[in-house]
Design a protein around this motif. Structure first.
Motif, PDB file in Angstrom:
ATOM      1  N   ALA A 184       0.845  -1.188   0.000  1.00 42.61           N
ATOM      2  CA  ALA A 184       0.000   0.000   0.000  1.00 42.61           C
ATOM      3  C   ALA A 184       0.881   1.238   0.000  1.00 42.61           C
ATOM      4  N   MET A 185       0.377   2.293  -0.636  1.00 41.37           N
ATOM      5  CA  MET A 185       1.084   3.569  -0.633  1.00 41.37           C
ATOM      6  C   MET A 185       0.057   4.692  -0.692  1.00 41.37           C
ATOM      7  N   ALA A 186       0.366   5.771   0.011  1.00 41.82           N
ATOM      8  CA  ALA A 186      -0.469   6.966   0.013  1.00 41.82           C
ATOM      9  C   ALA A 186       0.353   8.111  -0.568  1.00 41.82           C
ATOM     10  N   TYR A 187      -0.324   9.012  -1.278  1.00 39.42           N
ATOM     11  CA  TYR A 187       0.368  10.093  -1.974  1.00 39.42           C
ATOM     12  C   TYR A 187      -0.279  11.438  -1.664  1.00 39.42           C
ATOM     13  N   SER A 188       0.565  12.471  -1.557  1.00 39.61           N
ATOM     14  CA  SER A 188       0.046  13.823  -1.370  1.00 39.61           C
ATOM     15  C   SER A 188      -0.311  14.450  -2.717  1.00 39.61           C
ATOM     16  N   GLN A 189       0.275  13.920  -3.795  1.00 39.19           N
ATOM     17  CA  GLN A 189      -0.035  14.384  -5.149  1.00 39.19           C
ATOM     18  C   GLN A 189      -0.070  13.175  -6.076  1.00 39.19           C
ATOM     19  N   ALA A 190      -1.092  13.123  -6.931  1.00 34.94           N
ATOM     20  CA  ALA A 190      -1.220  12.034  -7.907  1.00 34.94           C
ATOM     21  C   ALA A 190      -0.718  12.515  -9.262  1.00 34.94           C
ATOM     22  N   ALA A 191      -0.125  11.606 -10.014  1.00 34.86           N
ATOM     23  CA  ALA A 191       0.374  11.940 -11.349  1.00 34.86           C
ATOM     24  C   ALA A 191      -0.789  12.365 -12.244  1.00 34.86           C
ATOM     25  N   ALA A 192      -0.629  13.505 -12.892  1.00 32.37           N
ATOM     26  CA  ALA A 192      -1.627  14.011 -13.844  1.00 32.37           C
ATOM     27  C   ALA A 192      -0.939  15.081 -14.685  1.00 32.37           C
ATOM     28  N   GLY A 193      -1.041  14.980 -15.997  1.00 32.82           N
ATOM     29  CA  GLY A 193      -0.376  15.939 -16.870  1.00 32.82           C
ATOM     30  C   GLY A 193       1.118  15.931 -16.610  1.00 32.82           C
ATOM     31  N   LYS A 224      -4.047  10.403  -3.417  1.00 29.49           N
ATOM     32  CA  LYS A 224      -4.090   9.068  -4.022  1.00 29.49           C
ATOM     33  C   LYS A 224      -3.738   8.003  -2.981  1.00 29.49           C
ATOM     34  N   LEU A 225      -4.431   6.860  -3.078  1.00 25.87           N
ATOM     35  CA  LEU A 225      -4.125   5.675  -2.277  1.00 25.87           C
ATOM     36  C   LEU A 225      -4.089   4.479  -3.227  1.00 25.87           C
ATOM     37  N   VAL A 226      -3.104   3.614  -3.068  1.00 23.65           N
ATOM     38  CA  VAL A 226      -3.003   2.404  -3.888  1.00 23.65           C
ATOM     39  C   VAL A 226      -2.824   1.209  -2.957  1.00 23.65           C
ATOM     40  N   ILE A 227      -3.642   0.171  -3.170  1.00 21.30           N
ATOM     41  CA  ILE A 227      -3.574  -1.030  -2.341  1.00 21.30           C
ATOM     42  C   ILE A 227      -3.548  -2.262  -3.245  1.00 21.30           C
ATOM     43  N   ALA A 228      -2.632  -3.184  -2.940  1.00 18.76           N
ATOM     44  CA  ALA A 228      -2.621  -4.512  -3.570  1.00 18.76           C
ATOM     45  C   ALA A 228      -2.732  -5.513  -2.422  1.00 18.76           C
ATOM     46  N   ALA A 229      -3.751  -6.361  -2.473  1.00 17.96           N
ATOM     47  CA  ALA A 229      -4.009  -7.294  -1.377  1.00 17.96           C
ATOM     48  C   ALA A 229      -4.044  -8.718  -1.896  1.00 17.96           C
ATOM     49  N   PRO A 273       4.802  10.564  -2.884  1.00 20.71           N
ATOM     50  CA  PRO A 273       4.323   9.746  -1.765  1.00 20.71           C
ATOM     51  C   PRO A 273       4.357  10.502  -0.444  1.00 20.71           C
ATOM     52  N   LEU A 274       3.441  10.126   0.447  1.00 17.19           N
ATOM     53  CA  LEU A 274       3.500  10.627   1.814  1.00 17.19           C
ATOM     54  C   LEU A 274       4.729  10.021   2.476  1.00 17.19           C
TER      55      LEU A 274
END
Length: 175
Positions: A122-131, A163-168, A137-138
């Motif tokens: 899992a990872m949390a981000y303060s900014q998500a990729a766009a443009g 943004k939050l990303v989880i792989a379970a 990442p936090l």
């Protein structure tokens, strides 16, 4: 259609039959109620400021992901949640993000929870990729990861989330 009569036709049939069987197997795997072959699902939702706790959830087969948060400032922001299952049904994924990249809301709390699987990454981000923007990442100290949740760490989280990303890992039936 007539049966193949020449050698070149035989090669065509030899290629066609496995492809047809693969197509049938894929259709069978995608029957409702089964995770294997399930189609990833993306849904849009509004992240609403105002200090109240809100939740948004999505399910796919036997697995689900929910995002619970409280935010302040500005107006509603449009976010998205995507859930998916790997081809071998070994992983369930859940991604939650603001497509425009950076959120301008002040998050006072957040928690993403998966059911039916255990978090492997899992990872949390303060900014998500766009443009032209990249994922930022936090710091690891700002959030915590358990077997089933990713959440803010009280007193350490700096109120920025995009943004939050989880792989379970899903439970496996071993023979």
């Amino acid at each position: 259609m007539a049966a193949p009569s020449g050698r070149s036709c035989w090669c065509a049939w030899a290629a066609l039959v496995p492809a047809a069987l693969l197509c049938l197997a894929t259709r069978a795997a995608a029957e409702p109620g089964t995770a294997q072959g399930a189609t990833p699902s993306t849904a849009e939702f509004d992240v609403r400021p105002g200090g109240e706790v809100h939740s948004f959830s999505r399910s796919l087969g036997d697995y689900s992901c929910s995002f619970t948060y409280s935010a302040q400032g500005g107006t509603n922001e449009q976010w998205q949640m995507n859930v998916g299952v790997s081809e071998d049904s070994g992983l369930f994924s859940c991604s939650i993000w603001r497509p425009q990249g950076k959120s301008y809301l002040f998050f006072t709390q957040f928690k993403a929870e998966v059911k039916g699987a255990k978090i492997d990454y899992a990872m949390a981000y303060s900014q998500a990729a766009a443009g032209a923007l990249s994922d930022i990442p936090l710091k690891q100290e700002e959030f915590e990861i358990t077997e089933t949740t990713v959440s803010h760490r009280e007193g350490k989280f700096r109120f920025e989330l995009s943004k939050l990303v989880i792989a379970a890992k899903t439970p496996r039936d071993e023979l």
